[in-house]
Design a protein around this motif. Structure first.
Motif, PDB file in Angstrom:
ATOM      1  N   GLU A   1      -4.146   6.807  -4.802  1.00 53.91           N
ATOM      2  CA  GLU A   1      -4.433   5.525  -4.117  1.00 53.91           C
ATOM      3  C   GLU A   1      -4.940   5.728  -2.703  1.00 53.91           C
ATOM      4  O   GLU A   1      -5.412   4.779  -2.066  1.00 53.91           O
ATOM      5  CB  GLU A   1      -3.156   4.675  -4.037  1.00 53.91           C
ATOM      6  CG  GLU A   1      -2.557   4.280  -5.375  1.00 53.91           C
ATOM      7  CD  GLU A   1      -1.600   5.327  -5.938  1.00 53.91           C
ATOM      8  OE1 GLU A   1      -1.598   6.491  -5.458  1.00 53.91           O
ATOM      9  OE2 GLU A   1      -0.858   4.977  -6.873  1.00 53.91           O
ATOM     10  N   LEU A   2      -4.808   6.948  -2.173  1.00 53.59           N
ATOM     11  CA  LEU A   2      -5.168   7.203  -0.776  1.00 53.59           C
ATOM     12  C   LEU A   2      -6.553   7.828  -0.644  1.00 53.59           C
ATOM     13  O   LEU A   2      -6.970   8.192   0.455  1.00 53.59           O
ATOM     14  CB  LEU A   2      -4.121   8.121  -0.130  1.00 53.59           C
ATOM     15  CG  LEU A   2      -2.683   7.562  -0.099  1.00 53.59           C
ATOM     16  CD1 LEU A   2      -1.707   8.621   0.407  1.00 53.59           C
ATOM     17  CD2 LEU A   2      -2.604   6.309   0.771  1.00 53.59           C
TER      18      LEU A   2
ATOM     19  N   ILE B   1     -16.929   2.624   4.708  1.00 52.22           N
ATOM     20  CA  ILE B   1     -15.658   2.625   3.982  1.00 52.22           C
ATOM     21  C   ILE B   1     -15.091   1.220   3.992  1.00 52.22           C
ATOM     22  O   ILE B   1     -15.110   0.543   5.016  1.00 52.22           O
ATOM     23  CB  ILE B   1     -14.633   3.533   4.687  1.00 52.22           C
ATOM     24  CG1 ILE B   1     -15.056   4.989   4.669  1.00 52.22           C
ATOM     25  CG2 ILE B   1     -13.266   3.389   4.073  1.00 52.22           C
ATOM     26  CD1 ILE B   1     -14.204   5.832   5.607  1.00 52.22           C
ATOM     27  N   ASP B   2     -14.554   0.801   2.852  1.00 50.03           N
ATOM     28  CA  ASP B   2     -13.868  -0.476   2.753  1.00 50.03           C
ATOM     29  C   ASP B   2     -12.453  -0.161   2.282  1.00 50.03           C
ATOM     30  O   ASP B   2     -12.272   0.275   1.130  1.00 50.03           O
ATOM     31  CB  ASP B   2     -14.634  -1.324   1.711  1.00 50.03           C
ATOM     32  CG  ASP B   2     -14.178  -2.763   1.687  1.00 50.03           C
ATOM     33  OD1 ASP B   2     -13.122  -3.056   2.279  1.00 50.03           O
ATOM     34  OD2 ASP B   2     -14.870  -3.577   1.055  1.00 50.03           O
ATOM     35  N   TYR B   3     -11.481  -0.288   3.153  1.00 48.83           N
ATOM     36  CA  TYR B   3     -10.101   0.058   2.772  1.00 48.83           C
ATOM     37  C   TYR B   3      -9.143  -0.713   3.661  1.00 48.83           C
ATOM     38  O   TYR B   3      -9.242  -0.654   4.888  1.00 48.83           O
ATOM     39  CB  TYR B   3      -9.868   1.559   2.944  1.00 48.83           C
ATOM     40  CG  TYR B   3      -8.591   2.077   2.284  1.00 48.83           C
ATOM     41  CD1 TYR B   3      -8.637   2.677   1.028  1.00 48.83           C
ATOM     42  CD2 TYR B   3      -7.357   1.956   2.921  1.00 48.83           C
ATOM     43  CE1 TYR B   3      -7.482   3.143   0.417  1.00 48.83           C
ATOM     44  CE2 TYR B   3      -6.195   2.421   2.313  1.00 48.83           C
ATOM     45  CZ  TYR B   3      -6.264   3.019   1.064  1.00 48.83           C
ATOM     46  OH  TYR B   3      -5.119   3.475   0.465  1.00 48.83           O
TER      47      TYR B   3
ATOM     48  N   GLY C   1     -11.833  -3.209   7.010  1.00 43.45           N
ATOM     49  CA  GLY C   1     -10.684  -3.530   6.172  1.00 43.45           C
ATOM     50  C   GLY C   1      -9.872  -4.624   6.804  1.00 43.45           C
ATOM     51  O   GLY C   1     -10.256  -5.184   7.836  1.00 43.45           O
TER      52      GLY C   1
ATOM     53  N   LEU D   1     -10.406   7.605  -0.443  1.00 45.46           N
ATOM     54  CA  LEU D   1     -11.410   6.604  -0.074  1.00 45.46           C
ATOM     55  C   LEU D   1     -12.612   6.670  -1.014  1.00 45.46           C
ATOM     56  O   LEU D   1     -12.775   7.648  -1.750  1.00 45.46           O
ATOM     57  CB  LEU D   1     -11.883   6.872   1.367  1.00 45.46           C
ATOM     58  CG  LEU D   1     -10.800   6.750   2.450  1.00 45.46           C
ATOM     59  CD1 LEU D   1     -11.271   7.436   3.742  1.00 45.46           C
ATOM     60  CD2 LEU D   1     -10.461   5.276   2.694  1.00 45.46           C
TER      61      LEU D   1
ATOM     62  N   PHE E   1      -4.912  -2.628   4.089  1.00 42.86           N
ATOM     63  CA  PHE E   1      -3.492  -2.313   3.936  1.00 42.86           C
ATOM     64  C   PHE E   1      -2.679  -3.559   3.620  1.00 42.86           C
ATOM     65  O   PHE E   1      -2.810  -4.569   4.305  1.00 42.86           O
ATOM     66  CB  PHE E   1      -2.957  -1.690   5.231  1.00 42.86           C
ATOM     67  CG  PHE E   1      -3.708  -0.457   5.626  1.00 42.86           C
ATOM     68  CD1 PHE E   1      -3.477   0.759   4.996  1.00 42.86           C
ATOM     69  CD2 PHE E   1      -4.690  -0.518   6.621  1.00 42.86           C
ATOM     70  CE1 PHE E   1      -4.189   1.893   5.349  1.00 42.86           C
ATOM     71  CE2 PHE E   1      -5.406   0.621   6.980  1.00 42.86           C
ATOM     72  CZ  PHE E   1      -5.154   1.831   6.350  1.00 42.86           C
TER      73      PHE E   1
ATOM     74  N   SER F   1       0.820  -1.214   0.000  1.00 38.34           N
ATOM     75  CA  SER F   1       0.000   0.000   0.000  1.00 38.34           C
ATOM     76  C   SER F   1       0.856   1.266   0.000  1.00 38.34           C
ATOM     77  O   SER F   1       1.935   1.297   0.585  1.00 38.34           O
ATOM     78  CB  SER F   1      -0.894   0.026   1.244  1.00 38.34           C
ATOM     79  OG  SER F   1      -1.766  -1.067   1.221  1.00 38.34           O
TER      80      SER F   1
ATOM     81  N   TRP G   1     -15.741   1.878   9.143  1.00 30.75           N
ATOM     82  CA  TRP G   1     -14.596   1.530   8.301  1.00 30.75           C
ATOM     83  C   TRP G   1     -14.216   0.076   8.516  1.00 30.75           C
ATOM     84  O   TRP G   1     -13.886  -0.321   9.621  1.00 30.75           O
ATOM     85  CB  TRP G   1     -13.437   2.460   8.649  1.00 30.75           C
ATOM     86  CG  TRP G   1     -12.156   2.144   7.934  1.00 30.75           C
ATOM     87  CD1 TRP G   1     -11.964   1.302   6.876  1.00 30.75           C
ATOM     88  CD2 TRP G   1     -10.861   2.672   8.246  1.00 30.75           C
ATOM     89  NE1 TRP G   1     -10.653   1.274   6.507  1.00 30.75           N
ATOM     90  CE2 TRP G   1      -9.950   2.112   7.327  1.00 30.75           C
ATOM     91  CE3 TRP G   1     -10.397   3.576   9.210  1.00 30.75           C
ATOM     92  CZ2 TRP G   1      -8.586   2.420   7.359  1.00 30.75           C
ATOM     93  CZ3 TRP G   1      -9.063   3.873   9.224  1.00 30.75           C
ATOM     94  CH2 TRP G   1      -8.167   3.309   8.306  1.00 30.75           C
TER      95      TRP G   1
ATOM     96  N   LEU H   1      -5.516   9.001   4.638  1.00 34.59           N
ATOM     97  CA  LEU H   1      -6.614   8.673   3.728  1.00 34.59           C
ATOM     98  C   LEU H   1      -7.493   9.902   3.578  1.00 34.59           C
ATOM     99  O   LEU H   1      -7.715  10.645   4.543  1.00 34.59           O
ATOM    100  CB  LEU H   1      -7.395   7.481   4.277  1.00 34.59           C
ATOM    101  CG  LEU H   1      -6.521   6.234   4.496  1.00 34.59           C
ATOM    102  CD1 LEU H   1      -7.307   5.141   5.193  1.00 34.59           C
ATOM    103  CD2 LEU H   1      -5.924   5.743   3.194  1.00 34.59           C
TER     104      LEU H   1
END
Ligand code: MBD
Ligand code: FE
Length: 285
Positions: free
Chosen positions: A259-260, A274-276, A140, A262, A278, A103, A138, A240
């Motif tokens: 890429e950062l 949020i789906d994020y 992930g 959201l 690493f 990431s 969030w 983010l």
């Protein structure tokens, strides 16, 4: 280090950031073995860039004295951490992470505080009753670059809906919007927090004086700060961002990467999901 009894001034937040920096282990230890030749090279090139600028633009004594006064004020306001992290750190981060496969990261900035409350893998970030701002859910996971889930830690810190950080602005509980989330072997985490506001760096200190004199703006886009770690892997420091923020394209700290950003999904109850996750690079050894 508490600024609770003070007012929200550049000098108060700068003093807290400077004290915070001194509080951590000595930054000199890691460079104890730097050869004289490297110090000589770096110092000479930086000075030479200054000399070239003076010659090229015929800098006057009045300008030189104003610079001297301003540099002294940066120190008096405790704004060296702010100045360096806003205008210099992003290049150091680029150079340091150029070889990474996992990431993307970004700069740490001046407002990280270690040892925030540990909340487990599925919890709320510490916050006040009725904390203002759009609620965020969030989800992930932490994985290795090859996709293997990792038991690790996500440290999260961010500003509140007014753009203030706990421990660097008055009247906010010590660990507000700061926490540490440790995942199990499945690497999964679920964190509830609120969406922070865009952040304006203090305008009443030396950094603000430069911004005003140069006709710049003082804004960073709204952002979440994270430090992600797992055994055997390189620590990832990132920020983010939220889509559509007007400052994603002109962040004063130059710390936004595509890429950062959201992709929050609005929910019927007004919150956002949020789906994020690493992916961490393996430690080199
Ligand atoms: C911030 O909140 C920040 O993240 C950075 C990098 C600089 C100043 C304030
Ligand atoms: Fe920040």
């Amino acid at each position: 280090m508490s600024t609770t009894d003070e007012t929200a001034t550049a000098a108060a937040s700068g003093a807290a950031a400077t004290e915070r920096f001194h509080h951590d282990k000595s930054p000199y230890d890691a460079v104890r073995d730097t050869p004289k030749e490297r110090v000589d090279l770096l110092a000479r090139e930086v000075l030479s860039a200054i000399h070239d600028t003076i010659r090229r633009h015929q800098v006057t004594y009045d300008e030189y004295n104003a610079l001297k006064a301003w540099l002294i004020q940066v120190g008096e306001d405790g704004e060296w951490p702010l100045f360096l992290d806003v205008w210099v750190e992003h290049v150091v981060e680029d150079v340091a992470t150029a070889d990474r496969q996992g990431s993307k990261g970004s700069i740490e900035g001046p407002y990280y505080v270690p040892n925030a409350p540990e909340r487990g893998a599925d919890a709320d970030l510490p916050m006040r009753d009725g904390e203002a701002g759009t609620p965020l859910l969030w989800e992930g996971s932490i994985t290795s670059v090859d996709g293997t889930p990792l038991a690790g830690t996500v440290e999260l810190w961010h500003a509140d809906a007014d753009g203030y950080y706990s421990q660097f602005a008055p009247g906010i509980p010590e660990w507000n919007l700061r926490g540490s989330f440790t995942t199990g072997p499945d690497g999964k985490f679920r964190i509830r927090t609120i969406q922070p506001a865009p952040y304006q760096i203090p305008t009443d200190g030396a950094c603000g004086k430069l911004i005003a004199a140069a006709g710049w703006h003082a804004w960073r886009p709204a952002h979440l700060h994270v430090k992600v770690s797992a055994p055997g892997h390189q620590e990832l420091i990132a920020q983010l961002y939220f889509p559509g923020d007007p400052h994603n394209d002109d962040d004063i700290a130059n710390a936004v990467k595509p890429e950062l950003i959201l992709a929050p999904v609005g929910q019927d109850d007004g919150s956002a999901r949020i789906d994020y996750g690493f992916a961490l690079d393996r430690q080199e050894d």
